[in-house]
Design an enzyme around this catalytic site. Structure first.
Site, PDB file in Angstrom:
ATOM      1  N   LYS A 207       0.847  -1.205   0.000  1.00 37.40           N
ATOM      2  CA  LYS A 207       0.000   0.000   0.000  1.00 37.40           C
ATOM      3  C   LYS A 207       0.876   1.246   0.000  1.00 37.40           C
ATOM      4  O   LYS A 207       2.063   1.183   0.329  1.00 37.40           O
ATOM      5  CB  LYS A 207      -0.912  -0.009   1.232  1.00 37.40           C
ATOM      6  CG  LYS A 207      -0.148   0.027   2.562  1.00 37.40           C
ATOM      7  CD  LYS A 207      -1.049  -0.264   3.746  1.00 37.40           C
ATOM      8  CE  LYS A 207      -0.248  -0.256   5.041  1.00 37.40           C
ATOM      9  NZ  LYS A 207      -1.036  -0.790   6.171  1.00 37.40           N
TER      10      LYS A 207
ATOM     11  N   ARG B  55     -10.568   0.074  14.470  1.00 33.68           N
ATOM     12  CA  ARG B  55     -10.489   0.775  13.191  1.00 33.68           C
ATOM     13  C   ARG B  55     -11.553   0.254  12.225  1.00 33.68           C
ATOM     14  O   ARG B  55     -12.538   0.926  11.981  1.00 33.68           O
ATOM     15  CB  ARG B  55      -9.076   0.619  12.621  1.00 33.68           C
ATOM     16  CG  ARG B  55      -8.792   1.473  11.422  1.00 33.68           C
ATOM     17  CD  ARG B  55      -7.325   1.551  11.075  1.00 33.68           C
ATOM     18  NE  ARG B  55      -6.755   0.296  10.611  1.00 33.68           N
ATOM     19  CZ  ARG B  55      -5.517   0.161  10.126  1.00 33.68           C
ATOM     20  NH1 ARG B  55      -4.734   1.233  10.053  1.00 33.68           N
ATOM     21  NH2 ARG B  55      -5.050  -0.992   9.729  1.00 33.68           N
TER      22      ARG B  55
ATOM     23  N   TYR C 156      15.451  30.093   6.489  1.00 29.38           N
ATOM     24  CA  TYR C 156      14.279  30.809   7.003  1.00 29.38           C
ATOM     25  C   TYR C 156      14.304  30.893   8.517  1.00 29.38           C
ATOM     26  O   TYR C 156      14.656  29.931   9.201  1.00 29.38           O
ATOM     27  CB  TYR C 156      12.998  30.084   6.571  1.00 29.38           C
ATOM     28  CG  TYR C 156      12.755  30.114   5.090  1.00 29.38           C
ATOM     29  CD1 TYR C 156      12.554  31.322   4.417  1.00 29.38           C
ATOM     30  CD2 TYR C 156      12.721  28.933   4.354  1.00 29.38           C
ATOM     31  CE1 TYR C 156      12.327  31.343   3.052  1.00 29.38           C
ATOM     32  CE2 TYR C 156      12.494  28.942   2.985  1.00 29.38           C
ATOM     33  CZ  TYR C 156      12.296  30.155   2.342  1.00 29.38           C
ATOM     34  OH  TYR C 156      12.075  30.173   0.992  1.00 29.38           O
TER      35      TYR C 156
ATOM     36  N   MET D 217      11.617  23.909   1.347  1.00 27.56           N
ATOM     37  CA  MET D 217      10.845  23.007   0.490  1.00 27.56           C
ATOM     38  C   MET D 217      11.739  22.203  -0.454  1.00 27.56           C
ATOM     39  O   MET D 217      11.541  21.006  -0.646  1.00 27.56           O
ATOM     40  CB  MET D 217       9.810  23.804  -0.321  1.00 27.56           C
ATOM     41  CG  MET D 217       8.795  22.916  -1.024  1.00 27.56           C
ATOM     42  SD  MET D 217       7.649  23.824  -2.053  1.00 27.56           S
ATOM     43  CE  MET D 217       6.743  24.770  -0.827  1.00 27.56           C
TER      44      MET D 217
HETATM   45  C1  LIG Z   1      -0.260  -1.738   6.866  1.00 27.57           C
HETATM   46  C2  LIG Z   1      -0.807  -3.016   7.325  1.00 27.57           C
HETATM   47  C3  LIG Z   1       0.032  -4.128   7.539  1.00 27.57           C
HETATM   48  C4  LIG Z   1       1.540  -4.058   7.402  1.00 27.57           C
HETATM   49  O1  LIG Z   1       2.123  -3.584   8.581  1.00 27.57           O
HETATM   50  P1  LIG Z   1       3.707  -3.543   8.763  1.00 27.57           P
HETATM   51  O2  LIG Z   1       3.904  -2.980  10.120  1.00 27.57           O
HETATM   52  O3  LIG Z   1       4.227  -2.625   7.704  1.00 27.57           O
HETATM   53  O4  LIG Z   1       4.200  -4.917   8.593  1.00 27.57           O
HETATM   54  C5  LIG Z   1      -0.563  -5.332   7.859  1.00 27.57           C
HETATM   55  N1  LIG Z   1      -1.902  -5.438   8.007  1.00 27.57           N
HETATM   56  C6  LIG Z   1      -2.733  -4.385   7.845  1.00 27.57           C
HETATM   57  C7  LIG Z   1      -4.202  -4.564   8.036  1.00 27.57           C
HETATM   58  C8  LIG Z   1      -2.218  -3.127   7.516  1.00 27.57           C
HETATM   59  O5  LIG Z   1      -3.042  -2.083   7.384  1.00 27.57           O
END
Ligand SMILES: *Cc1c(COP(=O)(O)O)cnc(C)c1O
Length: 344
Positions: free
Chosen positions: A25, A115, A239, A287
């Site tokens: 992801k 969640r 800055y 930036m």
């Molecule tokens: C992002 C995610 C993972 C991966 O987690 P890591 O700490 O990067 O191994 C696994 N399961 C779910 C549901 C996630 O959202």
């Protein structure tokens, strides 16, 4: 073998030879999802993404392995699961009716993350919904740990027990998974069920504060010096003039900034490696640029600078100093940073 391939093998060994789901992801935590996935596709059993668009990107990139979408199905995106052969996550009863005939899915239970997912009390109801919806194909069931990133959490055990009780209702589910990288790294005695979901681990980092030398960071972030010039004691830099030069010397300007993913909160903290020596980043991160105080070292322009990686500060160092986690440090790295893949 590449670092990512080695890390996957290490995670597999440590988990007791479980199946591996590679979480790619957020563009594989900025490592480039399609290019990472295509290199490891033969080594893993599953891939996962956060949403349907990320799944489509993998399919367009030629990825053939099963892809689990962790996010929720909607009326808008339901058809895409079918068109692109993506496995849905069912985490609410409405999802059973939203998905189209023949779509395969994994059931998600919330055992304490707070969640997404069904609550444990819904186990029997969900089983009945699964049985009633034979037009859909249930190919897995999963949950997610909230506290596995660091060792010694009783809550990991609590969630594990809740999940085992849920599983009692589902005799015939083919694939059960719960463990992320942290669960494998920090809870070796846990039953990891059938499959490990690893994102950060395969990229070479343990998620929490504990560092693990059995993982090898895959990413090195480099730049080059754009300009070097003399600087005088008392001169101020960047800055808001937060840094004043302590001694006459040299200042290097590097063409990366917060627009590339260097957190501004690392201003006056970050250290970079130039020619094997660590130098301090000085003044506020801008930036497009950071400035490095070279002291009396006069280094030529175009000299390589290691911002992050094995020979400089690791992403763990960035996270510690930036008061965040390695995941956020990684996902902050922006698309304009050129990626190069070295398969060794
Ligand atoms: C992002 C995610 C993972 C991966 O987690 P890591 O700490 O990067 O191994 C696994 N399961 C779910 C549901 C996630 O959202």
């Amino acid at each position: 073998m590449s670092a990512i391939s080695k890390n996957i093998q290490s995670i597999k060994n440590k988990s007791g030879n479980k199946k591996i789901l590679a979480v790619v992801k957020c563009d594989a935590y900025s490592h480039h999802a399609v290019r990472v996935a295509s290199r490891i596709e033969n080594q893993v059993d599953w891939l996962a993404v956060a949403n349907v668009d990320e799944g489509i990107e993998l399919r367009m990139g030629g990825i053939k392995k099963p892809i689990l979408v962790l996010g929720v199905p909607t009326y808008k995106n339901a058809a895409a699961y079918q068109t692109h052969n993506l496995t849905a996550t069912v985490s609410h009863r409405t999802h059973f009716s939203i998905l189209m005939d023949g779509t395969s899915y994994h059931i998600n239970f919330d055992t304490g993350m707070g969640r997404l997912g069904f609550v444990p009390e819904q186990a029997e109801e969900v089983r009945q919904l699964a049985v009633a919806n034979q037009r859909l194909i249930c190919s897995g069931i999963y949950s997610h740990y909230a506290t596995s990133d660091d060792p010694g959490s009783d809550y990991v055990q609590t969630q594990h027990e809740r999940f085992v009780k849920i599983l009692d209702h589902f005799g015939e589910i083919p694939l059960v998974h719960m463990s992320n990288t942290g669960a494998v790294a920090n809870y070796p005695n846990l039953n990891h069920f059938d499959m490990i979901r690893t994102g950060l681990g395969m990229l070479g980092y343990n998620p929490g504060e504990t560092r693990h030398d059995w993982l090898e960071p895959a990413l090195t972030w480099k730049s080059t010096i754009a300009q070097v010039r003399p600087i005088k004691k008392g001169d101020v830099v960047s800055y808001s003039s937060t840094w004043m030069c302590p001694e006459d010397g040299y200042l290097a300007t590097i063409p990366v900034g917060y627009g590339d993913g260097i957190p501004r909160s690392l201003s006056n903290k970050l250290k970079v490696n130039i020619g094997g020596k660590l130098y301090p980043q000085v003044g506020n991160v801008t930036m497009d640029y950071i400035m490095i105080y070279l002291g009396e070292d006069q280094i030529p322009t175009e000299q390589e600078v290691i911002l992050m990686g094995k020979n400089g500060w690791t992403a763990h160092d960035w996270a510690d100093q930036g008061k965040t986690n390695v995941h956020e440090i990684m996902t902050n790295i922006q698309g304009r940073v050129l990626r190069r893949f070295i398969d060794s």
